[in-house]
Scaffold this motif. Sequence first.
Motif, PDB file in Angstrom:
ATOM      1  N   MET A  12       0.814  -1.209   0.000  1.00  0.00           N
ATOM      2  CA  MET A  12       0.000   0.000   0.000  1.00  0.00           C
ATOM      3  C   MET A  12       0.852   1.264   0.000  1.00  0.00           C
ATOM      4  SD  MET A  12      -3.161  -0.853   2.621  1.00  0.00           S
ATOM      5  CE  MET A  12      -3.834   0.798   2.460  1.00  0.00           C
ATOM      6  N   PHE A  13       2.082   1.170   0.459  1.00  0.00           N
ATOM      7  CA  PHE A  13       2.940   2.353   0.589  1.00  0.00           C
ATOM      8  C   PHE A  13       3.703   2.664  -0.697  1.00  0.00           C
ATOM      9  CE2 PHE A  13       2.019   1.033   4.837  1.00  0.00           C
ATOM     10  CZ  PHE A  13       1.964   2.209   5.566  1.00  0.00           C
ATOM     11  N   ASP A  14       3.688   1.747  -1.660  1.00  0.00           N
ATOM     12  CA  ASP A  14       4.481   1.953  -2.872  1.00  0.00           C
ATOM     13  C   ASP A  14       4.057   3.202  -3.630  1.00  0.00           C
ATOM     14  OD1 ASP A  14       5.858  -0.335  -2.257  1.00  0.00           O
ATOM     15  OD2 ASP A  14       4.728  -1.622  -3.625  1.00  0.00           O
ATOM     16  N   GLY A  15       2.759   3.416  -3.762  1.00  0.00           N
ATOM     17  CA  GLY A  15       2.280   4.590  -4.495  1.00  0.00           C
ATOM     18  C   GLY A  15       2.621   5.898  -3.809  1.00  0.00           C
ATOM     19  N   PRO A  16       2.146   6.116  -2.571  1.00  0.00           N
ATOM     20  CA  PRO A  16       2.414   7.386  -1.893  1.00  0.00           C
ATOM     21  C   PRO A  16       3.897   7.697  -1.696  1.00  0.00           C
ATOM     22  CG  PRO A  16       0.630   6.226  -0.813  1.00  0.00           C
ATOM     23  CD  PRO A  16       1.201   5.282  -1.820  1.00  0.00           C
ATOM     24  N   LEU A  17       4.707   6.661  -1.454  1.00  0.00           N
ATOM     25  CA  LEU A  17       6.131   6.905  -1.224  1.00  0.00           C
ATOM     26  C   LEU A  17       6.926   6.963  -2.524  1.00  0.00           C
ATOM     27  CD1 LEU A  17       6.830   4.588   1.857  1.00  0.00           C
ATOM     28  CD2 LEU A  17       6.085   6.970   1.817  1.00  0.00           C
ATOM     29  N   GLY A  18       6.273   6.655  -3.649  1.00  0.00           N
ATOM     30  CA  GLY A  18       6.980   6.602  -4.922  1.00  0.00           C
ATOM     31  C   GLY A  18       6.742   7.806  -5.807  1.00  0.00           C
ATOM     32  N   HIS A  19       6.210   8.887  -5.236  1.00  0.00           N
ATOM     33  CA  HIS A  19       5.906  10.070  -6.032  1.00  0.00           C
ATOM     34  C   HIS A  19       6.247  11.340  -5.270  1.00  0.00           C
ATOM     35  CE1 HIS A  19       3.738   7.808  -9.142  1.00  0.00           C
ATOM     36  NE2 HIS A  19       3.280   7.073  -8.152  1.00  0.00           N
ATOM     37  N   SER A  20       6.412  12.406  -6.012  1.00  0.00           N
ATOM     38  CA  SER A  20       6.486  13.757  -5.487  1.00  0.00           C
ATOM     39  C   SER A  20       7.595  13.949  -4.453  1.00  0.00           C
ATOM     40  CB  SER A  20       5.113  14.141  -4.895  1.00  0.00           C
ATOM     41  OG  SER A  20       5.054  15.506  -4.573  1.00  0.00           O
ATOM     42  N   ILE A  21       7.282  14.694  -3.397  1.00  0.00           N
ATOM     43  CA  ILE A  21       8.298  15.155  -2.450  1.00  0.00           C
ATOM     44  C   ILE A  21       8.927  14.014  -1.675  1.00  0.00           C
ATOM     45  CG2 ILE A  21       8.582  16.475  -0.307  1.00  0.00           C
ATOM     46  CD1 ILE A  21       6.573  18.503  -1.496  1.00  0.00           C
ATOM     47  N   VAL A  22       8.125  13.050  -1.224  1.00  0.00           N
ATOM     48  CA  VAL A  22       8.684  11.936  -0.462  1.00  0.00           C
ATOM     49  C   VAL A  22       9.630  11.113  -1.330  1.00  0.00           C
ATOM     50  CG1 VAL A  22       8.169   9.861   0.857  1.00  0.00           C
ATOM     51  CG2 VAL A  22       6.681  11.857   1.071  1.00  0.00           C
TER      52      VAL A  22
END
Length: 257
Positions: A12-22
């Motif tokens: 579940m964390f792959d998307g949010p942690l794989g984009h933008s500032i993070v």
Amino acid sequence: MKIDVVTLFPEMFDGPLGHSIVKRAIEKDIVEVNKVNFRQFGKGKHQVVDDTPYGGGAGMLLKPEPLFEAMDSINERDPETKKRVILMDPAGKPFNQAMAEDFAEEEHLVFLCGHYEGYDERIRTLVTDEVSLGDYVLTGGELAAMVMIDATVRLLPEVLGNAASAQTDSHSSGLLEHPHYTRPAEYKGMKVPEVLMNGNHGLIEAWRHEESLKRTFERRPDMLEAYDLSDRDKALIEKWKKEADETGEQVNHTEDF
């Protein structure tokens, strides 16, 4: 900073942690994020991590052994750093900007993401903080952890392109952020305030503070109870209260500041 996320659903964390500032923070080695699936510490052929509660009741509880062993694995991998262990819990302290700023000062954060009905109470002995995203219940702690990670990582040095951005965010100063404008100077009859284009930085800062104060008064007056209001601030608030009363606008302001 090092971050460990202890979860049954690491994907579940792959998307949010794989984009933008993070993502950029990870690529610059400003932050290291590890995902620990505590299912691997479950017992038996099916790697069971939950069980029915003693005394009866609805739902299933997370067993203590998998989470204790997951924490042991993190400590074995990184025995030197002091860890801030954060339990995602609807009954925890509400997350806010001040907490994000506090987390951003730490060297190593560990987020424990629960599922099912809740935790075996002994799991709480592992943690330093019990935190809630808000007064509602999610199906698991993963979404809450993602939000907290994002809010924390963006405050780390060199993560944002402009260090002042984090300092002027809503809630960082104790007030909501003032309005912003960019080119064109006029669009569909709507003009950028003249004060922002005159080059007088003192007047600009005064305008921004007043607009922040007014926006907070109108939208989040509860925040003003903890804000150190100047005499001018109090006079402005009294003026806005009278204007609202005269026009019949409904403003959910507190009575005294």
